[in-house]
Design an enzyme around this catalytic site. Sequence first.
Site, PDB file in Angstrom:
ATOM      1  CG  ASN A  87       3.483  -0.812  -4.641  1.00 35.74           C
ATOM      2  OD1 ASN A  87       2.566  -1.544  -5.000  1.00 35.74           O
ATOM      3  ND2 ASN A  87       3.275   0.425  -4.204  1.00 35.74           N
ATOM      4  CG  HIS A 100       6.860   0.443   2.079  1.00 35.29           C
ATOM      5  ND1 HIS A 100       8.044   0.510   1.386  1.00 35.29           N
ATOM      6  CD2 HIS A 100       5.908   0.947   1.253  1.00 35.29           C
ATOM      7  CE1 HIS A 100       7.821   1.044   0.191  1.00 35.29           C
ATOM      8  NE2 HIS A 100       6.526   1.303   0.086  1.00 35.29           N
ATOM      9  CG  HIS A 102       1.198   1.019   0.443  1.00 39.86           C
ATOM     10  ND1 HIS A 102       1.343   2.383   0.334  1.00 39.86           N
ATOM     11  CD2 HIS A 102       2.275   0.468  -0.195  1.00 39.86           C
ATOM     12  CE1 HIS A 102       2.456   2.649  -0.363  1.00 39.86           C
ATOM     13  NE2 HIS A 102       3.030   1.505  -0.691  1.00 39.86           N
TER      14      HIS A 102
HETATM   15  P1  5GP Z   1       5.941   2.885  -2.551  1.00 40.49           P
HETATM   16  O1  5GP Z   1       5.626   3.614  -3.837  1.00 40.49           O
HETATM   17  O2  5GP Z   1       7.427   2.762  -2.340  1.00 40.49           O
HETATM   18  O3  5GP Z   1       5.228   1.573  -2.422  1.00 40.49           O
HETATM   19  O4  5GP Z   1       5.352   3.768  -1.390  1.00 40.49           O
HETATM   20  C1  5GP Z   1       6.055   4.765  -0.721  1.00 40.49           C
HETATM   21  C2  5GP Z   1       5.063   5.526   0.126  1.00 40.49           C
HETATM   22  O5  5GP Z   1       5.775   6.354   1.025  1.00 40.49           O
HETATM   23  C3  5GP Z   1       4.133   6.437  -0.672  1.00 40.49           C
HETATM   24  O6  5GP Z   1       2.774   6.078  -0.449  1.00 40.49           O
HETATM   25  C4  5GP Z   1       4.447   7.840  -0.141  1.00 40.49           C
HETATM   26  O7  5GP Z   1       3.314   8.674  -0.048  1.00 40.49           O
HETATM   27  C5  5GP Z   1       5.044   7.538   1.225  1.00 40.49           C
HETATM   28  N1  5GP Z   1       5.972   8.561   1.700  1.00 40.49           N
HETATM   29  C6  5GP Z   1       6.987   9.134   0.989  1.00 40.49           C
HETATM   30  N2  5GP Z   1       7.654  10.015   1.761  1.00 40.49           N
HETATM   31  C7  5GP Z   1       7.062   9.973   2.985  1.00 40.49           C
HETATM   32  C8  5GP Z   1       7.330  10.659   4.220  1.00 40.49           C
HETATM   33  O8  5GP Z   1       8.241  11.479   4.350  1.00 40.49           O
HETATM   34  N3  5GP Z   1       6.506  10.389   5.270  1.00 40.49           N
HETATM   35  C9  5GP Z   1       5.479   9.482   5.162  1.00 40.49           C
HETATM   36  N4  5GP Z   1       4.720   9.296   6.254  1.00 40.49           N
HETATM   37  N5  5GP Z   1       5.218   8.801   4.026  1.00 40.49           N
HETATM   38  C10 5GP Z   1       5.997   9.061   2.956  1.00 40.49           C
END
Ligand code: 5GP
Length: 114
Positions: A87, A100, A102
């Site tokens: 994203n 990052h 997923h």
């Molecule tokens: P984004 O929305 O930025 O693409 O994804 C961020 C991801 O980071 C989300 O899927 C969320 O669940 C994950 N995330 C947020 N905080 C933490 C954390 O403290 N530890 C881990 N392992 N994942 C996290």
Amino acid sequence: MEECLFCRIINKEIPSTNVYEDEDVLAFNDINPVAPVHVLVIPKKHISTFFAMEPGDELLIGKVHKAAVQVAQKLGLNEKGFRLVSNCQRGGGQLVFHIHYHLIAGRPFGWPPG
Ligand code: 5GP
Ligand code: ZN
């Protein structure tokens, strides 16, 4: 980049369940999985978004992709397959501003994504 959540995970200031690590890349389980397999694959270098990439970072992003494939192989996903999603910016759903991917698998996925 002490304020960056993923840099803090890389620096082991915040615990994570790691599934792959080398000098450039870390992969760890997402804290809030959206599928039976949900691994985050990140470069150890702090890059906030794809728009912040510097010359040479394309090699690093290639290494992140290769690491994601190695994680998928390790998890036995060669035949079943997986989805690799990134994203970008808030409009793309990005909440953590450290590049990052997923890696998600283990259930059917629709297309187009929601
Ligand atoms: P984004 O929305 O930025 O693409 O994804 C961020 C991801 O980071 C989300 O899927 C969320 O669940 C994950 N995330 C947020 N905080 C933490 C954390 O403290 N530890 C881990 N392992 N994942 C996290
Ligand atoms: Zn960071």
